[in-house]
Design an enzyme around this catalytic site. Sequence first.
Site, mmCIF file in Angstrom:
data_model
loop_
_atom_site.group_PDB
_atom_site.id
_atom_site.type_symbol
_atom_site.label_atom_id
_atom_site.label_comp_id
_atom_site.label_asym_id
_atom_site.label_seq_id
_atom_site.Cartn_x
_atom_site.Cartn_y
_atom_site.Cartn_z
ATOM 1 C CB SER A 143 -0.884 0.010 1.247
ATOM 2 O OG SER A 143 -1.557 1.244 1.389
ATOM 3 C CE1 TYR A 156 -3.887 -1.772 5.349
ATOM 4 C CE2 TYR A 156 -3.337 0.505 4.796
ATOM 5 C CZ TYR A 156 -3.709 -0.775 4.406
ATOM 6 O OH TYR A 156 -3.901 -1.049 3.069
#
Length: 247
Positions: A143, A156
């Site tokens: 990501s 995250y």
Amino acid sequence: MTGVKNKTAIVTGASSGIGEAIAMHLAEAGANIVLAARRKERLEEIALKIQQKHSVHIKAVETDVTNREKVEQLVAEAKDAFGSVDVFVNNAGVMLLSFLKNDHVDEWEKMVDVNIKGVLFGVHAALPTMLEQESGHIINVSSVAGHEVFPSSSVYSATKYAVRALSMGMEKELSKTGVRVTNISPGAVSTELTEHITDEEVIENFKNRKMTPLEPGDIARAVTYAVSQPDYVNVNEVIVRPSQAKK
């Protein structure tokens, strides 16, 4: 491995969003597809949709990537069905954004289990076959949050930084084996990931987001590009971001 026509591609997290789009695009490129996720009925719907559009073989395997034995079984079933494992896309992931002060410890654990251990189990299961074949391609979906941290993304981002680090290490270790490694880092994408966020402060912030998100197909095209290169070309990392803000 030039192109993916008649090759076998396993895609985790294939029941929606980016995983579904990757499976569709690889099937369009001629790959036989093994769809993996927990939602078996949804996988079967996607398999039927692919079969109606493309003349490739499809297999749906109910898989929980946090379960090592299930991931091993996934690869075994792919080999039994198609004889090889040529592409393994570690796409399954969860994005349970929350502020650390709100103490969503269970969600932190879930992200570690899915985003890190799930990827490691995929590598563990697929790599021996690829080394034996002296060919293969592992795609790890990280990501943009694995490149930069923003408020509420601390845990995250930590999991996605881990995926990037793993990808970089794998690329160096496997550089002379015939096994290629690509790290794909999507920016904001229109998927159901945000629907699973429970932190009310984060949800409120998302309502004010001005960036127009990417579509899953934008990431799928990046994956297809990477796996379609000649054998001597290893696309190590691709970052795909939205470019326009909402007007």
